[in-house]
Design a protein around this motif. Structure first.
Motif, PDB file in Angstrom:
ATOM      1  N   LEU A   1      -4.756   3.135   6.385  1.00  0.00           N
ATOM      2  CA  LEU A   1      -4.685   1.657   6.469  1.00  0.00           C
ATOM      3  C   LEU A   1      -5.166   1.149   7.432  1.00  0.00           C
ATOM      4  O   LEU A   1      -4.887   1.096   8.684  1.00  0.00           O
ATOM      5  CB  LEU A   1      -3.343   0.925   5.797  1.00  0.00           C
ATOM      6  CG  LEU A   1      -3.230  -0.444   5.604  1.00  0.00           C
ATOM      7  CD1 LEU A   1      -4.274  -0.685   4.277  1.00  0.00           C
ATOM      8  CD2 LEU A   1      -1.641  -1.015   5.386  1.00  0.00           C
TER       9      LEU A   1
ATOM     10  N   VAL B   1      -4.350   3.574  -6.325  1.00  0.00           N
ATOM     11  CA  VAL B   1      -4.269   2.930  -5.076  1.00  0.00           C
ATOM     12  C   VAL B   1      -5.195   1.627  -4.919  1.00  0.00           C
ATOM     13  O   VAL B   1      -5.057   0.988  -4.111  1.00  0.00           O
ATOM     14  CB  VAL B   1      -4.673   3.856  -3.982  1.00  0.00           C
ATOM     15  CG1 VAL B   1      -3.580   4.885  -3.702  1.00  0.00           C
ATOM     16  CG2 VAL B   1      -6.033   4.273  -3.965  1.00  0.00           C
TER      17      VAL B   1
ATOM     18  N   TYR C   1      -6.782  -1.132  -3.060  1.00  0.00           N
ATOM     19  CA  TYR C   1      -7.013  -0.438  -1.725  1.00  0.00           C
ATOM     20  C   TYR C   1      -8.082   0.608  -1.851  1.00  0.00           C
ATOM     21  O   TYR C   1      -8.467   0.996  -2.797  1.00  0.00           O
ATOM     22  CB  TYR C   1      -5.690   0.117  -0.987  1.00  0.00           C
ATOM     23  CG  TYR C   1      -4.529  -0.711  -0.926  1.00  0.00           C
ATOM     24  CD1 TYR C   1      -4.841  -1.956  -0.019  1.00  0.00           C
ATOM     25  CD2 TYR C   1      -3.623  -0.968  -1.901  1.00  0.00           C
ATOM     26  CE1 TYR C   1      -3.740  -2.927   0.062  1.00  0.00           C
ATOM     27  CE2 TYR C   1      -2.589  -1.952  -1.814  1.00  0.00           C
ATOM     28  CZ  TYR C   1      -2.776  -2.928  -0.743  1.00  0.00           C
ATOM     29  OH  TYR C   1      -1.683  -3.833  -0.959  1.00  0.00           O
TER      30      TYR C   1
ATOM     31  N   CYS D   1       0.778  -1.104  -0.092  1.00  0.00           N
ATOM     32  CA  CYS D   1      -0.142   0.008   0.024  1.00  0.00           C
ATOM     33  C   CYS D   1       0.548   1.285   0.048  1.00  0.00           C
ATOM     34  O   CYS D   1       0.629   2.163  -0.590  1.00  0.00           O
ATOM     35  CB  CYS D   1      -0.963   0.137   1.328  1.00  0.00           C
ATOM     36  SG  CYS D   1      -2.141   1.209   1.164  1.00  0.00           S
TER      37      CYS D   1
END
Length: 188
Positions: free
Chosen positions: A154, A90, A93, A53
């Motif tokens: 996250l 991204v 995610y 990530c």
């Protein structure tokens, strides 16, 4: 009395035999070590996920700064499109956890840096004319920079709530590539 002595001897014999028995020792040891092994496995998966990530956040930050630095002039709509497209980088995610800001910085003749224009998604834009801190090695009288910064919260998928959210971030400064200054018509 004799009966009690026989019972005691019988119990001691059974205890001695149980202590000599080695077949179940491996199972007991495995049962003791299993939680530690599972914790190490889940932690390594989450660490790998966080590192992947972080790479995505870095790529999105570079993408935004690079795209803006290649223009001569821009407008709020174009900046919105660039910032929205950073959400695609991204994936897989969650895109709603990404906060991104792109800021144009101008150095004055006395070397102080000020915001020329700024645009953000899921974050607060910087006010035009407000001072901004820039690393000393980038400070140069009259210089114009594009500054992109991103942060991402996250939330690990660890069961039982063993871990807390991790904030990942990245930032980059770039000089304009085509012109000395990048104007933004209609930017606040």
């Amino acid at each position: 009395m004799r009966r009690q002595c026989l019972k005691l001897v019988h119990r001691l014999t059974r205890l001695r035999l149980a202590l000599r028995e080695r077949r179940a020792v491996a199972m007991v040891e495995f049962a003791l070590v299993l939680p530690v092994i599972l914790l190490l496995y889940v932690s390594s998966v989450e660490l790998t996920n966080a590192m992947a990530c972080q790479r995505k956040i870095g790529a999105a930050t570079r993408f935004v700064a690079d795209l803006v630095s290649q223009t001569i002039a821009t407008d709020p709509g174009e900046l919105d499109n660039i910032l929205q497209s950073s959400k695609l980088i991204v994936s897989p995610y969650r895109a709603d956890a990404l906060s991104m800001t792109v800021t144009a910085i101008q150095f004055s003749e006395n070397g102080s840096a000020a915001v020329v224009w700024s645009k953000a998604i899921n974050a607060q834009s910087r006010a035009s004319g407000s001072p901004i801190t820039v690393p000393a090695d980038l400070a140069e009288k009259g210089r114009f920079l594009i500054y992109a910064d991103a942060s991402y919260v996250l939330r690990p998928a660890t069961p039982f709530g063993l871990s807390m959210p991790i904030t990942l971030s990245d930032r980059i400064y770039m000089s304009p590539r085509v012109s000395k200054v990048i104007a933004c018509q209609g930017c606040p």
